[in-house]
Design an enzyme around this catalytic site. Structure first.
Site, PDB file in Angstrom:
ATOM      1  N   SER A 132      -1.821  32.833 -14.869  1.00 46.10           N
ATOM      2  CA  SER A 132      -1.487  31.426 -14.623  1.00 46.10           C
ATOM      3  C   SER A 132      -1.854  30.971 -13.217  1.00 46.10           C
ATOM      4  CB  SER A 132       0.027  31.269 -14.811  1.00 46.10           C
ATOM      5  OG  SER A 132       0.469  30.047 -14.287  1.00 46.10           O
ATOM      6  N   GLU A 134      -0.013  29.332 -11.526  1.00 48.29           N
ATOM      7  CA  GLU A 134       1.221  29.461 -10.737  1.00 48.29           C
ATOM      8  C   GLU A 134       1.131  30.628  -9.757  1.00 48.29           C
ATOM      9  OE1 GLU A 134       4.409  27.651 -10.663  1.00 48.29           O
ATOM     10  OE2 GLU A 134       2.886  26.232 -11.278  1.00 48.29           O
ATOM     11  N   TYR A 155       9.030  33.112 -12.410  1.00 49.58           N
ATOM     12  CA  TYR A 155       7.970  33.143 -13.423  1.00 49.58           C
ATOM     13  C   TYR A 155       6.655  33.621 -12.791  1.00 49.58           C
ATOM     14  CZ  TYR A 155       4.207  31.215 -16.365  1.00 49.58           C
ATOM     15  OH  TYR A 155       3.066  31.050 -17.112  1.00 49.58           O
TER      16      TYR A 155
HETATM   17  P1  NAP Z   1       4.720  28.308 -25.019  1.00 48.46           P
HETATM   18  O1  NAP Z   1       4.329  27.107 -25.822  1.00 48.46           O
HETATM   19  O2  NAP Z   1       5.985  28.302 -24.253  1.00 48.46           O
HETATM   20  O3  NAP Z   1       4.709  29.559 -26.020  1.00 48.46           O
HETATM   21  C1  NAP Z   1       5.233  30.796 -25.633  1.00 48.46           C
HETATM   22  C2  NAP Z   1       5.185  31.743 -26.811  1.00 48.46           C
HETATM   23  O4  NAP Z   1       5.774  32.988 -26.421  1.00 48.46           O
HETATM   24  C3  NAP Z   1       5.974  31.258 -28.035  1.00 48.46           C
HETATM   25  O5  NAP Z   1       5.325  31.672 -29.203  1.00 48.46           O
HETATM   26  C4  NAP Z   1       7.294  32.000 -27.879  1.00 48.46           C
HETATM   27  O6  NAP Z   1       8.003  32.172 -29.094  1.00 48.46           O
HETATM   28  C5  NAP Z   1       6.771  33.338 -27.363  1.00 48.46           C
HETATM   29  N1  NAP Z   1       7.822  34.137 -26.740  1.00 48.46           N
HETATM   30  C6  NAP Z   1       8.731  33.750 -25.833  1.00 48.46           C
HETATM   31  N2  NAP Z   1       9.545  34.769 -25.527  1.00 48.46           N
HETATM   32  C7  NAP Z   1       9.144  35.826 -26.262  1.00 48.46           C
HETATM   33  C8  NAP Z   1       9.608  37.155 -26.421  1.00 48.46           C
HETATM   34  N3  NAP Z   1      10.685  37.608 -25.753  1.00 48.46           N
HETATM   35  N4  NAP Z   1       8.948  37.972 -27.276  1.00 48.46           N
HETATM   36  C9  NAP Z   1       7.886  37.520 -27.997  1.00 48.46           C
HETATM   37  N5  NAP Z   1       7.409  36.271 -27.898  1.00 48.46           N
HETATM   38  C10 NAP Z   1       8.027  35.436 -27.045  1.00 48.46           C
HETATM   39  O7  NAP Z   1       3.549  28.661 -23.977  1.00 48.46           O
HETATM   40  P2  NAP Z   1       2.011  28.205 -23.966  1.00 48.46           P
HETATM   41  O8  NAP Z   1       1.912  26.946 -23.196  1.00 48.46           O
HETATM   42  O9  NAP Z   1       1.442  28.317 -25.317  1.00 48.46           O
HETATM   43  O10 NAP Z   1       1.398  29.339 -23.017  1.00 48.46           O
HETATM   44  C11 NAP Z   1       0.890  30.558 -23.563  1.00 48.46           C
HETATM   45  C12 NAP Z   1       0.834  31.608 -22.461  1.00 48.46           C
HETATM   46  O11 NAP Z   1      -0.008  31.156 -21.418  1.00 48.46           O
HETATM   47  C13 NAP Z   1       2.157  31.935 -21.817  1.00 48.46           C
HETATM   48  O12 NAP Z   1       2.115  33.306 -21.464  1.00 48.46           O
HETATM   49  C14 NAP Z   1       2.179  31.088 -20.563  1.00 48.46           C
HETATM   50  O13 NAP Z   1       3.010  31.665 -19.610  1.00 48.46           O
HETATM   51  C15 NAP Z   1       0.725  31.126 -20.185  1.00 48.46           C
HETATM   52  N6  NAP Z   1       0.183  29.976 -19.471  1.00 48.46           N
HETATM   53  C16 NAP Z   1       0.370  28.719 -19.944  1.00 48.46           C
HETATM   54  C17 NAP Z   1      -0.245  27.661 -19.297  1.00 48.46           C
HETATM   55  C18 NAP Z   1      -0.108  26.250 -19.795  1.00 48.46           C
HETATM   56  O14 NAP Z   1      -0.383  25.321 -19.025  1.00 48.46           O
HETATM   57  N7  NAP Z   1       0.255  26.042 -21.062  1.00 48.46           N
HETATM   58  C19 NAP Z   1      -1.042  27.897 -18.145  1.00 48.46           C
HETATM   59  C20 NAP Z   1      -1.208  29.202 -17.715  1.00 48.46           C
HETATM   60  C21 NAP Z   1      -0.617  30.249 -18.380  1.00 48.46           C
HETATM   61  P3  NAP Z   1       9.003  31.015 -29.660  1.00 48.46           P
HETATM   62  O15 NAP Z   1       8.098  29.998 -30.320  1.00 48.46           O
HETATM   63  O16 NAP Z   1       9.853  31.773 -30.594  1.00 48.46           O
HETATM   64  O17 NAP Z   1       9.722  30.452 -28.478  1.00 48.46           O
HETATM   65  O1  F7E Z   2       5.814  20.919 -14.347  1.00 46.78           O
HETATM   66  C1  F7E Z   2       7.159  18.430 -12.041  1.00 46.78           C
HETATM   67  C2  F7E Z   2       7.470  19.895 -11.768  1.00 46.78           C
HETATM   68  O2  F7E Z   2       7.006  22.146 -16.154  1.00 46.78           O
HETATM   69  C3  F7E Z   2       4.717  20.288 -13.717  1.00 46.78           C
HETATM   70  C4  F7E Z   2       3.665  26.103 -17.550  1.00 46.78           C
HETATM   71  O3  F7E Z   2       2.869  26.003 -18.704  1.00 46.78           O
HETATM   72  O4  F7E Z   2       1.884  25.333 -16.138  1.00 46.78           O
HETATM   73  C5  F7E Z   2       3.213  25.068 -16.539  1.00 46.78           C
HETATM   74  O5  F7E Z   2       4.094  25.116 -15.421  1.00 46.78           O
HETATM   75  C6  F7E Z   2       5.187  19.593 -12.462  1.00 46.78           C
HETATM   76  C7  F7E Z   2       6.079  20.444 -11.548  1.00 46.78           C
HETATM   77  O6  F7E Z   2       4.585  22.692 -15.610  1.00 46.78           O
HETATM   78  C8  F7E Z   2       9.793  17.159 -14.172  1.00 46.78           C
HETATM   79  O7  F7E Z   2       8.340  20.019 -10.648  1.00 46.78           O
HETATM   80  C9  F7E Z   2       8.779  16.544 -12.362  1.00 46.78           C
HETATM   81  O8  F7E Z   2       5.690  20.261 -10.222  1.00 46.78           O
HETATM   82  O9  F7E Z   2       5.097  20.590 -16.754  1.00 46.78           O
HETATM   83  P1  F7E Z   2       5.689  21.559 -15.809  1.00 46.78           P
HETATM   84  P2  F7E Z   2       4.414  23.843 -14.520  1.00 46.78           P
HETATM   85  O10 F7E Z   2       5.656  24.146 -13.799  1.00 46.78           O
HETATM   86  O11 F7E Z   2       3.227  23.469 -13.689  1.00 46.78           O
HETATM   87  C10 F7E Z   2       1.679  26.632 -15.524  1.00 46.78           C
HETATM   88  C11 F7E Z   2       0.217  26.752 -15.207  1.00 46.78           C
HETATM   89  C12 F7E Z   2       2.230  27.739 -16.328  1.00 46.78           C
HETATM   90  O12 F7E Z   2       1.726  28.855 -16.278  1.00 46.78           O
HETATM   91  C13 F7E Z   2       3.551  27.521 -16.970  1.00 46.78           C
HETATM   92  O13 F7E Z   2       3.750  28.450 -18.031  1.00 46.78           O
HETATM   93  O14 F7E Z   2       5.999  18.486 -12.864  1.00 46.78           O
HETATM   94  N1  F7E Z   2       8.223  17.711 -12.753  1.00 46.78           N
HETATM   95  N2  F7E Z   2       9.754  16.188 -13.199  1.00 46.78           N
HETATM   96  C14 F7E Z   2       8.823  18.114 -13.879  1.00 46.78           C
HETATM   97  N3  F7E Z   2       8.612  19.194 -14.663  1.00 46.78           N
HETATM   98  C15 F7E Z   2       9.397  19.305 -15.772  1.00 46.78           C
HETATM   99  N4  F7E Z   2       9.191  20.367 -16.604  1.00 46.78           N
HETATM  100  N5  F7E Z   2      10.383  18.396 -16.076  1.00 46.78           N
HETATM  101  C16 F7E Z   2      10.632  17.304 -15.298  1.00 46.78           C
HETATM  102  O15 F7E Z   2      11.510  16.507 -15.601  1.00 46.78           O
END
Ligand code: NAP
Ligand code: F7E
Length: 331
Positions: A132, A134, A155
């Site tokens: 990520s 992050e 995280y």
């Molecule tokens: P998501 O929608 O939150 O999906 C997470 C998945 O992981 C869901 O299928 C969830 O199952 C499963 N999971 C959670 N806890 C688990 C556990 N203890 N054992 C087995 N499975 C578990 O996330 P996403 O946005 O698709 O992201 C996919 C991956 O990419 C994650 O690893 C995330 O950290 C990473 N990532 C995401 C982003 C982004 O912007 N989306 C960017 C960079 C990296 P349930 O459906 O049962 O909750």
């Molecule tokens: O927050 C601000 C918050 O939760 C984005 C995950 O997929 O991307 C995701 O993480 C920004 C942050 O995403 C609210 O403070 C303001 O600055 O949508 P987010 P994230 O934290 O960037 C990375 C790449 C991952 O890997 C993660 O799995 O938005 N923000 N107000 C808020 N965020 C949330 N959630 N809710 C608010 O009300």
């Protein structure tokens, strides 16, 4: 040509559902790990199912958990995949401050549990790790594969361990194990508590008369937002590359949360300031201020570039949420 077998952890999540769709289109047999829950948690992949008794069924689900090594070993052994896409995670940054230990267990140790199962497997398995942006945390933009990590949340710290253990297994055991360092990617399937979806869903609910306001945290932070299906395509490309390696995947553009609000509210001709209140509960103990990726390595070596940009993405998400509420969309 022999049919390839993929195992996807996190298949019920946003990315897992798009990736499963794309792999099925490429004629893969797709196996996914799902968690037992007291309610149905497969809504994002229900449309992909055929009855498992149907000879044409190519999607199979197995109960398991990244916290449970024995289930992971059993599934890897039984499925014997060619490729593993490891997406399963507690993926919410804000929530990771509330449950840091659980986040470390699932995100960090879960990854090494799965890598151990791969190392012990009889066949060679390619491994994709969902790393990520992050990881970069407070490092100055633009961030590339060469940028130092400075994680700013439990995280991100857990993802840092996972990133390094993937590299370590590649170097120690010659495994084909790669990190995709993906910047934020969104879609109509994005979880409802991530900020983009919270905004588009919130607007639709306001227009439907269900809510009056949207409560948000920090509007100043900037993110490099792309479209999830473009990013799952990058995951696939990373595992088809000639060698295991690490790649940044991003659009190269950055926008603040405030800009996302302005864009979405302007599409429905409303002023966001009338509908948004700040609630400090959504602030994070430490914030990642600016993310903006440099994906030139992925472009050069994988031929990957994002197809969808910010305005189109905002419109697509808002349109989908408005239609869910029975309203006329914006597309
Ligand atoms: P998501 O929608 O939150 O999906 C997470 C998945 O992981 C869901 O299928 C969830 O199952 C499963 N999971 C959670 N806890 C688990 C556990 N203890 N054992 C087995 N499975 C578990 O996330 P996403 O946005 O698709 O992201 C996919 C991956 O990419 C994650 O690893 C995330 O950290 C990473 N990532 C995401 C982003 C982004 O912007 N989306 C960017 C960079 C990296 P349930 O459906 O049962 O909750
Ligand atoms: O927050 C601000 C918050 O939760 C984005 C995950 O997929 O991307 C995701 O993480 C920004 C942050 O995403 C609210 O403070 C303001 O600055 O949508 P987010 P994230 O934290 O960037 C990375 C790449 C991952 O890997 C993660 O799995 O938005 N923000 N107000 C808020 N965020 C949330 N959630 N809710 C608010 O009300």
């Amino acid at each position: 040509m022999e049919q390839k077998v993929a195992l996807v952890t996190g298949i019920t999540g946003q990315d897992g559902s798009y990736l499963a769709e794309q792999l099925l289109e490429k004629n893969y047999l797709v196996h996914g790990i799902i968690r037992r829950a007291s309610t149905f948690n497969t809504s994002r992949i229900d449309h992909l199912f055929k009855d498992i008794h149907d000879p044409d069924a190519r999607l199979f689900l197995h109960y398991g958990d990244m916290g449970d090594a024995s289930s992971i070993w059993r599934i890897v052994d039984h499925v014997a995949p060619d490729e593993i896409y490891h997406l399963g995670a507690q993926s919410h940054v804000r929530v990771s401050f509330d449950i840091p230990e659980y986040t470390a267990d699932i995100v960090a140790l879960g990854t090494v549990r799965l890598l151990e199962a791969v190392r012990r497997a009889k066949k060679k398995i390619k491994f994709y790790q969902a790393s990520s942006s992050e990881l970069f945390g407070s490092s100055a933009p633009p961030q590339s594969e060469k940028t130092a990590f400075h994680p700013r949340s439990p995280y991100a710290c857990a993802k840092a361990y996972a990133y390094y253990i993937v590299q370590n297994y590649r170097e120690s055991y010659g495994m084909f194990a790669s990190n995709g360092i993906l910047f934020n990617h969104e879609s109509p399937r994005r979880g409802e508590t991530f900020v983009t979806r919270k905004i588009t869903r919130g607007i639709a609910r306001i227009l439907a008369g269900k809510d009056k306001l949207i409560y948000l945290g920090n509007l100043d932070s900037k993110r490099d937002w792309g479209y999830a299906p473009d990013y799952t395509d990058a995951m696939y490309r990373i595992l088809q590359h000639k060698k295991a390696d690490d790649f940044v995947i991003a659009t190269g553009k950055t926008h603040s949360v405030r800009e996302f609000l302005e864009e979405c509210f302007s599409l429905v001709k409303l002023d966001w300031k009338d509908y948004v209140k700040i609630d400090p509960r959504y602030f994070r103990p430490s914030e990642v201020e600016v993310l903006q990726g440099d994906a030139s390595k992925a472009k050069k070596e994988l031929g990957w570039s994002p197809k969808m940009q910010f305005k189109e993405l905002a419109k697509l998400m808002l349109d989908a949420d408005m239609k869910k509420e029975g309203l006329k969309g914006v597309l």
